[in-house]
Design a protein around this motif. Sequence first.
Motif, PDB file in Angstrom:
ATOM      1  N   GLY A  52      31.935 -15.979  65.925  1.00 54.46           N
ATOM      2  CA  GLY A  52      32.101 -15.001  64.855  1.00 54.46           C
ATOM      3  C   GLY A  52      31.947 -15.521  63.443  1.00 54.46           C
ATOM      4  N   ALA A  53      31.726 -16.801  63.257  1.00 52.17           N
ATOM      5  CA  ALA A  53      31.592 -17.348  61.904  1.00 52.17           C
ATOM      6  C   ALA A  53      30.194 -17.097  61.355  1.00 52.17           C
ATOM      7  N   HIS A  54      30.108 -16.811  60.079  1.00 54.45           N
ATOM      8  CA  HIS A  54      28.803 -16.765  59.409  1.00 54.45           C
ATOM      9  C   HIS A  54      28.239 -18.173  59.385  1.00 54.45           C
ATOM     10  N   ALA A  55      26.908 -18.305  59.416  1.00 53.04           N
ATOM     11  CA  ALA A  55      26.276 -19.622  59.511  1.00 53.04           C
ATOM     12  C   ALA A  55      26.784 -20.581  58.443  1.00 53.04           C
ATOM     13  N   LEU A  56      26.902 -20.118  57.196  1.00 53.36           N
ATOM     14  CA  LEU A  56      27.323 -21.011  56.114  1.00 53.36           C
ATOM     15  C   LEU A  56      28.745 -21.500  56.333  1.00 53.36           C
ATOM     16  N   VAL A 197      39.840 -16.935  61.208  1.00 53.44           N
ATOM     17  CA  VAL A 197      39.923 -17.338  62.620  1.00 53.44           C
ATOM     18  C   VAL A 197      38.652 -18.053  63.075  1.00 53.44           C
ATOM     19  N   PRO A 198      37.461 -17.462  62.899  1.00 59.70           N
ATOM     20  CA  PRO A 198      36.252 -18.192  63.323  1.00 59.70           C
ATOM     21  C   PRO A 198      36.033 -19.477  62.534  1.00 59.70           C
ATOM     22  N   PHE A 199      36.511 -19.521  61.290  1.00 57.09           N
ATOM     23  CA  PHE A 199      36.389 -20.739  60.495  1.00 57.09           C
ATOM     24  C   PHE A 199      37.224 -21.862  61.105  1.00 57.09           C
ATOM     25  N   LEU A 200      38.458 -21.534  61.511  1.00 55.66           N
ATOM     26  CA  LEU A 200      39.316 -22.531  62.157  1.00 55.66           C
ATOM     27  C   LEU A 200      38.751 -22.942  63.511  1.00 55.66           C
ATOM     28  N   LEU A 201      38.135 -22.012  64.219  1.00 52.35           N
ATOM     29  CA  LEU A 201      37.502 -22.343  65.486  1.00 52.35           C
ATOM     30  C   LEU A 201      36.341 -23.308  65.274  1.00 52.35           C
ATOM     31  N   ALA A 253      23.910 -23.794  64.372  1.00 50.49           N
ATOM     32  CA  ALA A 253      24.455 -22.631  63.669  1.00 50.49           C
ATOM     33  C   ALA A 253      23.335 -21.737  63.140  1.00 50.49           C
ATOM     34  N   LEU A 254      22.266 -22.343  62.654  1.00 49.62           N
ATOM     35  CA  LEU A 254      21.133 -21.561  62.138  1.00 49.62           C
ATOM     36  C   LEU A 254      20.389 -20.857  63.269  1.00 49.62           C
ATOM     37  N   LEU A 255      20.173 -21.559  64.379  1.00 49.62           N
ATOM     38  CA  LEU A 255      19.465 -20.950  65.503  1.00 49.62           C
ATOM     39  C   LEU A 255      20.233 -19.752  66.061  1.00 49.62           C
ATOM     40  N   ALA A 256      21.553 -19.880  66.150  1.00 44.99           N
ATOM     41  CA  ALA A 256      22.363 -18.775  66.673  1.00 44.99           C
ATOM     42  C   ALA A 256      22.416 -17.602  65.715  1.00 44.99           C
ATOM     43  N   SER A 257      22.079 -17.838  64.445  1.00 43.34           N
ATOM     44  CA  SER A 257      22.104 -16.772  63.435  1.00 43.34           C
ATOM     45  C   SER A 257      20.802 -15.993  63.363  1.00 43.34           C
ATOM     46  N   ILE A 258      19.764 -16.486  64.024  1.00 50.32           N
ATOM     47  CA  ILE A 258      18.484 -15.774  64.046  1.00 50.32           C
ATOM     48  C   ILE A 258      18.666 -14.445  64.792  1.00 50.32           C
ATOM     49  N   LYS A 426      47.625 -16.176  69.935  1.00 47.72           N
ATOM     50  CA  LYS A 426      47.457 -14.731  69.751  1.00 47.72           C
ATOM     51  C   LYS A 426      48.107 -14.276  68.454  1.00 47.72           C
ATOM     52  N   MET A 427      49.271 -14.852  68.121  1.00 43.66           N
ATOM     53  CA  MET A 427      49.933 -14.506  66.870  1.00 43.66           C
ATOM     54  C   MET A 427      49.116 -14.948  65.665  1.00 43.66           C
ATOM     55  N   LEU A 428      48.341 -16.033  65.839  1.00 43.82           N
ATOM     56  CA  LEU A 428      47.500 -16.536  64.758  1.00 43.82           C
ATOM     57  C   LEU A 428      46.133 -15.860  64.739  1.00 43.82           C
ATOM     58  N   GLY A 429      45.969 -14.843  65.570  1.00 48.87           N
ATOM     59  CA  GLY A 429      44.721 -14.109  65.578  1.00 48.87           C
ATOM     60  C   GLY A 429      43.615 -14.766  66.362  1.00 48.87           C
ATOM     61  N   GLY A 430      43.958 -15.749  67.194  1.00 45.86           N
ATOM     62  CA  GLY A 430      42.952 -16.422  68.010  1.00 45.86           C
ATOM     63  C   GLY A 430      42.529 -17.769  67.493  1.00 45.86           C
ATOM     64  N   ALA A 431      43.099 -18.222  66.387  1.00 48.83           N
ATOM     65  CA  ALA A 431      42.724 -19.518  65.804  1.00 48.83           C
ATOM     66  C   ALA A 431      43.227 -20.660  66.675  1.00 48.83           C
ATOM     67  N   ASP A 432      42.367 -21.645  66.928  1.00 52.73           N
ATOM     68  CA  ASP A 432      42.715 -22.796  67.757  1.00 52.73           C
ATOM     69  C   ASP A 432      43.147 -23.956  66.868  1.00 52.73           C
TER      70      ASP A 432
END
Length: 494
Positions: A52-56, A197-201, A253-258, A426-432
């Motif tokens: 779910g993270a943006h490429a940047l 959350v995706p940033f922490l992942l 990250a760039l390839l997955a963003s195509i 789950k309380m942290l919204g899914g952040a690992d």
Amino acid sequence: MAATSSTVERRSIEFVPSSERHGGVTQQFTLWFGATLQITAVVDGALAVVFGAHALWAIIGLLLGNLFGGAVMALHSAQGPKLGLPQMISSRAQFGVIGAALPLVLVVLMYLGFASTGTVLSGQAINRILHVDAPWVGIVIFGLITFVVAAVGYRWIHGLGRIATVLGMLGFAWITIRIFTAYDGAHLLADATFGAVPFLLAIALGAGWQLTFGPYVADYSRYLPADTPARRTFTATFAGSVLGSMWAMTIGALLASIPHSSFLDNQVGFVGELAGGGLIALVIYLVIVSGKLTINTLNAYGGAMTMLTTVTGFSKRSVVRPALRLVFVFTFLALSVVIALAASADFLDNFKNFVLLLLMVFTPWSAINLVDFYLVSRERVDIPALYDPEGRYGAFDVPALITYVIGILVQIPFLAQSMYTGPLTKMLGGADVSWIVGLVVPGAIFLVWGRATRRPPERTILPEGADDGAATTGAGVDPDADGDAAHDAEEVRR
């Protein structure tokens, strides 16, 4: 004499004397750069975007994780020249000669998983080079090539790292150019939206990638001269691993963003098509094979060394003949090839998830090992006692083992894996954040408990008959350490 480039390495789990030390820290850079600039790291970077993270922001998160995890990994590498020992042998100083088997078994499982899944990807690339359809052809060929390099040992492994570095730089430079010309890579980085959350992942992905190298990184620095400055070993390993990893993960990250990217469904084929097909694609497939061969050789060599460390803890052997090391290398690779051949796609996905779950066993091990070596024992190790269950370190070290188990248990509520998601996650919204907990909690516990219970030698004790200057002494004398010069001399004679 040390093994030459044309002979099988004679050392395995034993101490490397100064007369056999060789090389410089540059080879640490090329080995880890070549080993990490490879397609599995590309997939790791792509997963940050899939989560779910943006490429940047994925790239920034991956960078932070790689910097932190790379620093921990490089601290293990700096132990190699000081001790002249494989990484997991030195961990007996923390867990005991037999007690070290607990993390060792899990280490073998994880590297076996990485080796088998890596063999599948490399087999696909080899099949495309040879224009064959039978999956087993590429898998078996790759397994045999890996065995040859891992069997010959240390010098060939570092030589392969230099080759992979050159090929990887050329191949990945072309892939980078193609991303920005064929898919407007700059546009893929535009309009970045931030999600915590995706940033922490993404940070966890980068850190976890680096931390998995910890249990065997010193295996490839232990032949460096003992007077090699720790700072230089650290810097070369850190730079090689982080730069190689980040380049590959950025591409992922760039390839997955195509838009409508099929990379995760067909990693090898997609990269070949992106390169332009034809002869250029064949060159890129060779780059993929060379990078995977480097890391797979590390997995096989380190996996076999870990198996030997486990077995010899019970047999009390301090020296292993080269022929026996070859048997363990072959056994490890044979198992990885069988898994790769027998595995269905669903099995591999499940096995990867299982392997990722095993990452939780490495952070507390790493924390205990580093805290003891640098802060409790202060780089002073009784090397002969590492092979004697009745010596200074005993068969089991209860404080270390209890701390290790605590370090695993405290991570469970924070896990964010496909096999299990912890309640606090789950309380942290899914952040690992489990890897942070797995480093900080056992590290803090063992710093206090270790200082209260451990009695390191006044200085590093070498094996009987070792060359003068073959190992460095500690960075000071602990006033609470037991043992005077006579006691230490007796320990050497035992």
